[in-house]
Scaffold this motif. Sequence first.
Motif, PDB file in Angstrom:
ATOM      1  N   LEU A  10      38.178  47.174  35.432  1.00  0.00           N
ATOM      2  CA  LEU A  10      39.292  47.736  36.204  1.00  0.00           C
ATOM      3  C   LEU A  10      39.747  49.060  35.604  1.00  0.00           C
ATOM      4  O   LEU A  10      39.873  49.183  34.386  1.00  0.00           O
ATOM      5  CB  LEU A  10      40.496  46.788  36.194  1.00  0.00           C
ATOM      6  CG  LEU A  10      40.468  45.596  37.118  1.00  0.00           C
ATOM      7  CD1 LEU A  10      41.702  44.733  36.888  1.00  0.00           C
ATOM      8  CD2 LEU A  10      40.406  46.026  38.561  1.00  0.00           C
ATOM      9  N   ARG A  11      40.011  50.030  36.464  1.00  0.00           N
ATOM     10  CA  ARG A  11      40.602  51.298  36.039  1.00  0.00           C
ATOM     11  C   ARG A  11      41.910  51.565  36.764  1.00  0.00           C
ATOM     12  O   ARG A  11      42.662  52.448  36.383  1.00  0.00           O
ATOM     13  CB  ARG A  11      39.629  52.443  36.312  1.00  0.00           C
ATOM     14  CG  ARG A  11      38.375  52.371  35.441  1.00  0.00           C
ATOM     15  CD  ARG A  11      37.453  53.556  35.644  1.00  0.00           C
ATOM     16  NE  ARG A  11      38.142  54.811  35.447  1.00  0.00           N
ATOM     17  CZ  ARG A  11      37.829  55.933  36.104  1.00  0.00           C
ATOM     18  NH1 ARG A  11      36.853  55.941  36.979  1.00  0.00           N
ATOM     19  NH2 ARG A  11      38.497  57.040  35.881  1.00  0.00           N
ATOM     20  N   LEU A  12      42.184  50.804  37.841  1.00  0.00           N
ATOM     21  CA  LEU A  12      43.372  51.037  38.638  1.00  0.00           C
ATOM     22  C   LEU A  12      43.840  49.726  39.251  1.00  0.00           C
ATOM     23  O   LEU A  12      43.037  48.940  39.728  1.00  0.00           O
ATOM     24  CB  LEU A  12      43.059  52.031  39.774  1.00  0.00           C
ATOM     25  CG  LEU A  12      44.173  52.337  40.761  1.00  0.00           C
ATOM     26  CD1 LEU A  12      45.295  53.128  40.089  1.00  0.00           C
ATOM     27  CD2 LEU A  12      43.628  53.112  41.949  1.00  0.00           C
ATOM     28  N   VAL A  13      45.158  49.510  39.246  1.00  0.00           N
ATOM     29  CA  VAL A  13      45.781  48.380  39.927  1.00  0.00           C
ATOM     30  C   VAL A  13      46.805  48.955  40.884  1.00  0.00           C
ATOM     31  O   VAL A  13      47.668  49.733  40.478  1.00  0.00           O
ATOM     32  CB  VAL A  13      46.459  47.398  38.936  1.00  0.00           C
ATOM     33  CG1 VAL A  13      47.140  46.268  39.690  1.00  0.00           C
ATOM     34  CG2 VAL A  13      45.444  46.856  37.935  1.00  0.00           C
ATOM     35  N   ILE A  14      46.692  48.613  42.161  1.00  0.00           N
ATOM     36  CA  ILE A  14      47.608  49.097  43.192  1.00  0.00           C
ATOM     37  C   ILE A  14      48.457  47.926  43.652  1.00  0.00           C
ATOM     38  O   ILE A  14      47.930  46.887  44.023  1.00  0.00           O
ATOM     39  CB  ILE A  14      46.828  49.687  44.393  1.00  0.00           C
ATOM     40  CG1 ILE A  14      45.972  50.864  43.946  1.00  0.00           C
ATOM     41  CG2 ILE A  14      47.790  50.080  45.509  1.00  0.00           C
ATOM     42  CD1 ILE A  14      45.036  51.377  45.024  1.00  0.00           C
ATOM     43  N   PHE A  15      49.782  48.109  43.629  1.00  0.00           N
ATOM     44  CA  PHE A  15      50.696  47.059  44.057  1.00  0.00           C
ATOM     45  C   PHE A  15      51.297  47.400  45.412  1.00  0.00           C
ATOM     46  O   PHE A  15      51.767  48.520  45.626  1.00  0.00           O
ATOM     47  CB  PHE A  15      51.868  46.919  43.067  1.00  0.00           C
ATOM     48  CG  PHE A  15      51.483  46.334  41.749  1.00  0.00           C
ATOM     49  CD1 PHE A  15      51.545  44.959  41.549  1.00  0.00           C
ATOM     50  CD2 PHE A  15      51.073  47.134  40.704  1.00  0.00           C
ATOM     51  CE1 PHE A  15      51.206  44.406  40.326  1.00  0.00           C
ATOM     52  CE2 PHE A  15      50.730  46.596  39.483  1.00  0.00           C
ATOM     53  CZ  PHE A  15      50.800  45.231  39.292  1.00  0.00           C
ATOM     54  N   GLY A  83      39.494  59.748  41.615  1.00  0.00           N
ATOM     55  CA  GLY A  83      38.112  59.674  41.149  1.00  0.00           C
ATOM     56  C   GLY A  83      37.717  58.287  40.676  1.00  0.00           C
ATOM     57  O   GLY A  83      36.949  58.136  39.725  1.00  0.00           O
ATOM     58  N   ILE A  84      38.238  57.261  41.341  1.00  0.00           N
ATOM     59  CA  ILE A  84      37.980  55.868  40.956  1.00  0.00           C
ATOM     60  C   ILE A  84      37.191  55.173  42.056  1.00  0.00           C
ATOM     61  O   ILE A  84      37.544  55.253  43.236  1.00  0.00           O
ATOM     62  CB  ILE A  84      39.315  55.129  40.686  1.00  0.00           C
ATOM     63  CG1 ILE A  84      39.982  55.748  39.451  1.00  0.00           C
ATOM     64  CG2 ILE A  84      39.092  53.634  40.503  1.00  0.00           C
ATOM     65  CD1 ILE A  84      41.335  55.182  39.142  1.00  0.00           C
ATOM     66  N   ALA A  85      36.126  54.496  41.660  1.00  0.00           N
ATOM     67  CA  ALA A  85      35.317  53.739  42.623  1.00  0.00           C
ATOM     68  C   ALA A  85      36.102  52.516  43.092  1.00  0.00           C
ATOM     69  O   ALA A  85      36.851  51.923  42.314  1.00  0.00           O
ATOM     70  CB  ALA A  85      34.008  53.300  41.973  1.00  0.00           C
ATOM     71  N   LEU A  90      41.952  47.124  41.802  1.00  0.00           N
ATOM     72  CA  LEU A  90      42.481  45.843  42.263  1.00  0.00           C
ATOM     73  C   LEU A  90      43.731  46.123  43.079  1.00  0.00           C
ATOM     74  O   LEU A  90      44.649  46.789  42.598  1.00  0.00           O
ATOM     75  CB  LEU A  90      42.836  44.957  41.060  1.00  0.00           C
ATOM     76  CG  LEU A  90      43.654  43.691  41.334  1.00  0.00           C
ATOM     77  CD1 LEU A  90      42.820  42.683  42.124  1.00  0.00           C
ATOM     78  CD2 LEU A  90      44.142  43.078  40.027  1.00  0.00           C
ATOM     79  N   ALA A  91      43.766  45.642  44.300  1.00  0.00           N
ATOM     80  CA  ALA A  91      44.952  45.772  45.151  1.00  0.00           C
ATOM     81  C   ALA A  91      45.679  44.437  45.161  1.00  0.00           C
ATOM     82  O   ALA A  91      45.090  43.409  45.469  1.00  0.00           O
ATOM     83  CB  ALA A  91      44.556  46.172  46.571  1.00  0.00           C
TER      84      ALA A  91
END
Length: 145
Positions: A10-15, A83-85, A90-91
């Motif tokens: 994981l590089r990004l978590v979207i809430f 620039g994140i695949a 994770l949403a």
Amino acid sequence: MSEGAGGRALRLVIFDFDGTLSDSGDWFLSVADELARRFNFRRVCDAEVAMLRHKSSREVIAYLGIARWKLPLIARHTLKKLGIAPAEALAIGDETRDIDAAREVGMRTGAVLWGYASEAVLLAHQPDTLFRTPRDILGYVGANL
């Protein structure tokens, strides 16, 4: 480094905000009649609220006669800008539309059980993971960095 679904860390978590980070259900119900009048969709009476919690977002939108929003566009734009695949993101949300939008983009999906939709309807949409408490989110993200 631990790797989750798709073999990528994981590089990004979207809430999702509404219902996930904020308990805004009562506020929404307080303005729902005005919105229904303004945007020409069906009003919700108090007796319908419990029934609607057991419906998917698509079913609720159809029941109320609301045109569908194109939520995946927001996620695609955010990922591209950072620039994140999609497999590295994770949403996390509280509704079935959050799961649908994330899947359409190719992101992992997490559903919280303290928001709008019932556990049964969320399970039926098969998110990658369910979170019963905020601490569960910390554990999942920590294990997938």
